[in-house]
Design a protein around this motif. Structure first.
Motif, PDB file in Angstrom:
ATOM      1  N   ILE A   5    -115.524   3.394  16.017  1.00  0.00           N
ATOM      2  CA  ILE A   5    -116.851   3.550  15.403  1.00  0.00           C
ATOM      3  C   ILE A   5    -117.900   3.267  16.459  1.00  0.00           C
ATOM      4  CG2 ILE A   5    -118.436   2.674  13.629  1.00  0.00           C
ATOM      5  CD1 ILE A   5    -115.878   1.812  12.042  1.00  0.00           C
ATOM      6  N   LYS A   6    -118.766   4.260  16.681  1.00  0.00           N
ATOM      7  CA  LYS A   6    -119.842   4.062  17.651  1.00  0.00           C
ATOM      8  C   LYS A   6    -121.152   3.896  16.894  1.00  0.00           C
ATOM      9  CE  LYS A   6    -123.380   5.478  20.249  1.00  0.00           C
ATOM     10  NZ  LYS A   6    -124.582   6.291  20.054  1.00  0.00           N
ATOM     11  N   VAL A   7    -121.857   2.808  17.186  1.00  0.00           N
ATOM     12  CA  VAL A   7    -123.169   2.626  16.562  1.00  0.00           C
ATOM     13  C   VAL A   7    -124.248   2.639  17.631  1.00  0.00           C
ATOM     14  CG1 VAL A   7    -122.895   1.502  14.331  1.00  0.00           C
ATOM     15  CG2 VAL A   7    -122.581   0.179  16.379  1.00  0.00           C
ATOM     16  N   GLY A   8    -125.307   3.373  17.343  1.00  0.00           N
ATOM     17  CA  GLY A   8    -126.402   3.524  18.304  1.00  0.00           C
ATOM     18  C   GLY A   8    -127.466   2.459  18.103  1.00  0.00           C
ATOM     19  N   ILE A  42    -112.039  -0.096  16.434  1.00  0.00           N
ATOM     20  CA  ILE A  42    -112.636  -0.389  17.749  1.00  0.00           C
ATOM     21  C   ILE A  42    -114.116  -0.050  17.600  1.00  0.00           C
ATOM     22  CG2 ILE A  42    -112.736   0.312  20.176  1.00  0.00           C
ATOM     23  CD1 ILE A  42    -109.752   1.279  19.692  1.00  0.00           C
ATOM     24  N   LEU A  43    -114.972  -0.977  17.988  1.00  0.00           N
ATOM     25  CA  LEU A  43    -116.405  -0.728  17.852  1.00  0.00           C
ATOM     26  C   LEU A  43    -116.981  -0.435  19.230  1.00  0.00           C
ATOM     27  CD1 LEU A  43    -118.778  -0.818  15.844  1.00  0.00           C
ATOM     28  CD2 LEU A  43    -118.928  -3.273  16.241  1.00  0.00           C
ATOM     29  N   VAL A  44    -117.692   0.662  19.343  1.00  0.00           N
ATOM     30  CA  VAL A  44    -118.440   0.942  20.573  1.00  0.00           C
ATOM     31  C   VAL A  44    -119.895   0.721  20.207  1.00  0.00           C
ATOM     32  CG1 VAL A  44    -119.105   2.708  22.252  1.00  0.00           C
ATOM     33  CG2 VAL A  44    -116.731   2.535  21.490  1.00  0.00           C
ATOM     34  N   SER A  45    -120.476  -0.343  20.740  1.00  0.00           N
ATOM     35  CA  SER A  45    -121.817  -0.710  20.297  1.00  0.00           C
ATOM     36  C   SER A  45    -122.847  -0.610  21.411  1.00  0.00           C
ATOM     37  CB  SER A  45    -121.812  -2.139  19.756  1.00  0.00           C
ATOM     38  OG  SER A  45    -123.120  -2.501  19.361  1.00  0.00           O
ATOM     39  N   SER A  46    -123.893   0.121  21.121  1.00  0.00           N
ATOM     40  CA  SER A  46    -125.080   0.126  21.973  1.00  0.00           C
ATOM     41  C   SER A  46    -125.933  -1.058  21.550  1.00  0.00           C
ATOM     42  CB  SER A  46    -125.875   1.412  21.763  1.00  0.00           C
ATOM     43  OG  SER A  46    -125.081   2.527  22.002  1.00  0.00           O
ATOM     44  N   GLY A  47    -127.154  -1.105  22.057  1.00  0.00           N
ATOM     45  CA  GLY A  47    -128.100  -2.109  21.592  1.00  0.00           C
ATOM     46  C   GLY A  47    -128.390  -3.205  22.589  1.00  0.00           C
ATOM     47  N   ALA A  48    -127.651  -3.240  23.714  1.00  0.00           N
ATOM     48  CA  ALA A  48    -127.886  -4.323  24.674  1.00  0.00           C
ATOM     49  C   ALA A  48    -129.309  -4.240  25.232  1.00  0.00           C
ATOM     50  CB  ALA A  48    -126.864  -4.258  25.802  1.00  0.00           C
ATOM     51  N   ILE A 126    -110.975  -7.167  16.872  1.00  0.00           N
ATOM     52  CA  ILE A 126    -111.859  -5.990  16.919  1.00  0.00           C
ATOM     53  C   ILE A 126    -112.450  -5.909  18.335  1.00  0.00           C
ATOM     54  CG2 ILE A 126    -113.931  -4.882  15.964  1.00  0.00           C
ATOM     55  CD1 ILE A 126    -113.536  -6.636  13.426  1.00  0.00           C
ATOM     56  N   PRO A 127    -111.963  -4.965  19.164  1.00  0.00           N
ATOM     57  CA  PRO A 127    -112.567  -4.818  20.489  1.00  0.00           C
ATOM     58  C   PRO A 127    -113.965  -4.210  20.347  1.00  0.00           C
ATOM     59  CG  PRO A 127    -110.412  -3.728  20.380  1.00  0.00           C
ATOM     60  CD  PRO A 127    -110.842  -4.038  18.983  1.00  0.00           C
ATOM     61  N   ILE A 128    -114.929  -4.795  21.020  1.00  0.00           N
ATOM     62  CA  ILE A 128    -116.293  -4.246  20.990  1.00  0.00           C
ATOM     63  C   ILE A 128    -116.647  -3.832  22.411  1.00  0.00           C
ATOM     64  CG2 ILE A 128    -118.710  -4.681  20.413  1.00  0.00           C
ATOM     65  CD1 ILE A 128    -117.810  -6.674  18.334  1.00  0.00           C
ATOM     66  N   ILE A 129    -116.854  -2.539  22.577  1.00  0.00           N
ATOM     67  CA  ILE A 129    -117.012  -1.972  23.920  1.00  0.00           C
ATOM     68  C   ILE A 129    -118.454  -1.512  24.142  1.00  0.00           C
ATOM     69  CG2 ILE A 129    -116.138  -0.210  25.521  1.00  0.00           C
ATOM     70  CD1 ILE A 129    -113.631  -0.016  23.753  1.00  0.00           C
ATOM     71  N   ASN A 130    -118.955  -1.774  25.332  1.00  0.00           N
ATOM     72  CA  ASN A 130    -120.255  -1.214  25.735  1.00  0.00           C
ATOM     73  C   ASN A 130    -120.153  -0.905  27.217  1.00  0.00           C
ATOM     74  OD1 ASN A 130    -122.920  -0.364  25.753  1.00  0.00           O
ATOM     75  ND2 ASN A 130    -123.815  -2.385  25.310  1.00  0.00           N
ATOM     76  N   GLU A 131    -121.104  -0.134  27.693  1.00  0.00           N
ATOM     77  CA  GLU A 131    -121.158   0.074  29.132  1.00  0.00           C
ATOM     78  C   GLU A 131    -121.663  -1.214  29.782  1.00  0.00           C
ATOM     79  OE1 GLU A 131    -122.656   3.767  30.536  1.00  0.00           O
ATOM     80  OE2 GLU A 131    -121.803   3.228  32.472  1.00  0.00           O
ATOM     81  N   LEU A 164    -122.151   6.822  14.337  1.00  0.00           N
ATOM     82  CA  LEU A 164    -123.229   6.519  13.393  1.00  0.00           C
ATOM     83  C   LEU A 164    -124.556   6.615  14.129  1.00  0.00           C
ATOM     84  CD1 LEU A 164    -121.859   3.496  11.331  1.00  0.00           C
ATOM     85  CD2 LEU A 164    -121.843   5.930  10.734  1.00  0.00           C
ATOM     86  N   SER A 165    -125.464   7.391  13.553  1.00  0.00           N
ATOM     87  CA  SER A 165    -126.722   7.656  14.230  1.00  0.00           C
ATOM     88  C   SER A 165    -127.868   7.603  13.232  1.00  0.00           C
ATOM     89  CB  SER A 165    -126.614   9.041  14.872  1.00  0.00           C
ATOM     90  OG  SER A 165    -127.798   9.358  15.538  1.00  0.00           O
ATOM     91  N   ASP A 166    -129.084   7.942  13.705  1.00  0.00           N
ATOM     92  CA  ASP A 166    -130.209   7.972  12.764  1.00  0.00           C
ATOM     93  C   ASP A 166    -130.421   9.387  12.225  1.00  0.00           C
ATOM     94  OD1 ASP A 166    -131.051   9.087  15.105  1.00  0.00           O
ATOM     95  OD2 ASP A 166    -132.879   7.888  15.301  1.00  0.00           O
ATOM     96  N   ILE A 167    -129.421  10.242  12.397  1.00  0.00           N
ATOM     97  CA  ILE A 167    -129.505  11.612  11.907  1.00  0.00           C
ATOM     98  C   ILE A 167    -128.238  11.896  11.085  1.00  0.00           C
ATOM     99  CG2 ILE A 167    -128.487  12.620  14.015  1.00  0.00           C
ATOM    100  CD1 ILE A 167    -130.785  14.763  13.744  1.00  0.00           C
TER     101      ILE A 167
END
Ligand code: GLU
Length: 256
Positions: A5-8, A42-48, A126-131, A164-167
């Motif tokens: 799951i990728k959250v923006g 697996i969560l890919v999370s933006s937001g940093a 739950i692995p949480i991945i970001n760049e 998951l996005s705002d669109i």
């Protein structure tokens, strides 16, 4: 199911860059429930960067690299602190993995990345991945978390990638500008016509947009992974997607 799951940033934060508390709480609750039902997540999370901007009270997303990287360093702590706290409420353990493009291109490092994520899943984490935004350089940056989500989904042979996005999904034209724009429910092949529908830029604090989402879809589809783009404003949409209901736009992975 193994689900990435990728959250923006636009889903996780308000326009101020401050945490969207109600939404993030719901997101962690739904993901915990999906895990309790036996799925691996697996969560890919933006937001940093966005949260760093909020925490440092910067007026806007910085334009220079050192401030951006500093904001990411601050915001990543805040992000993981938030996830750790919220997932702990449901007795789930999180792990942070930060990578750059070099890690995915170097075969040895990629194998270590894959092995670590697989082991974490076996350990029920739950692995949480970001760049790794604080050290990524122009030449070695993945650049957007849609692509990172697709990399994570293919590396772990996931069943499904959810962005998951705002669109609501992929439209025939930008729905913010064209009221006749139609949502595409299912995409089996990315044609040049579809590529022309994307139109660039995402939100002010994130970096994505539809172009990077299509790029992610190409990577996922080629590896046989289904991908869904959906609106993350109500995280309970994840239940419907996992149950296979028609939500947002589904990109069908190539059958092997
Ligand atoms: N890695 C960036 C962050 O955490 C986000 C990249 C993106 O918006 O796709 O702020």
């Amino acid at each position: 199911m193994r689900i990435v799951i990728k959250v923006g940033t636009s889903t996780l934060t308000h326009k101020t860059g401050m945490l969207h508390i109600r939404r993030v709480e719901q997101l962690c609750k739904v993901i915990s429930d999906l895990k309790n039902a036996g799925n691996q997540v697996i969560l890919v999370s933006s937001g940093a960067i966005g949260m760093g901007v909020g925490k440092l009270s910067l007026p806007d997303r910085p334009s220079d690299i050192p401030t951006t990287q500093a904001a990411a360093a601050v915001g990543q702590c805040e992000l993981m602190y938030t996830y750790d706290r919220l997932f702990s409420e449901y007795n789930h353990t999180v792990a942070q993995i930060l990578i750059t493009r070099g890690d995915t291109e170097d075969p040895k490092r990629r194998v270590h990345f894959e092995n670590t994520v697989r082991r974490l899943l076996e350990l029920n984490v739950i692995p949480i991945i970001n760049e790794n935004d604080s050290i990524a350089t122009d030449e070695l940056v993945i650049g957007d978390n849609d692509t990172l989500g697709a990399i994570a989904a293919t590396a772990t042979a996931a069943d499904l990638l959810i962005i998951l996005s705002d669109i609501n999904g992929l439209y025939t034209a930008d729905p913010r500008k064209h009221e006749n724009a139609v949502l595409l429910k299912k995409v089996e092949i990315i044609t040049p016509e579809i590529e022309n529908m994307t139109g660039g830029a995402g939100s002010r604090l994130g970096t994505g947009g539809m172009t990077t989402k299509l790029n992610a879809a190409k990577i996922a589809m080629a590896a046989g992974v289904d991908m869904v783009i959906a609106n993350g404003s109500d995280p309970s949409v994840l239940y419907d997607i996992v149950e296979g209901k028609e939500i947002g736009t589904k990109f069908v992975g190539k059958k092997k």
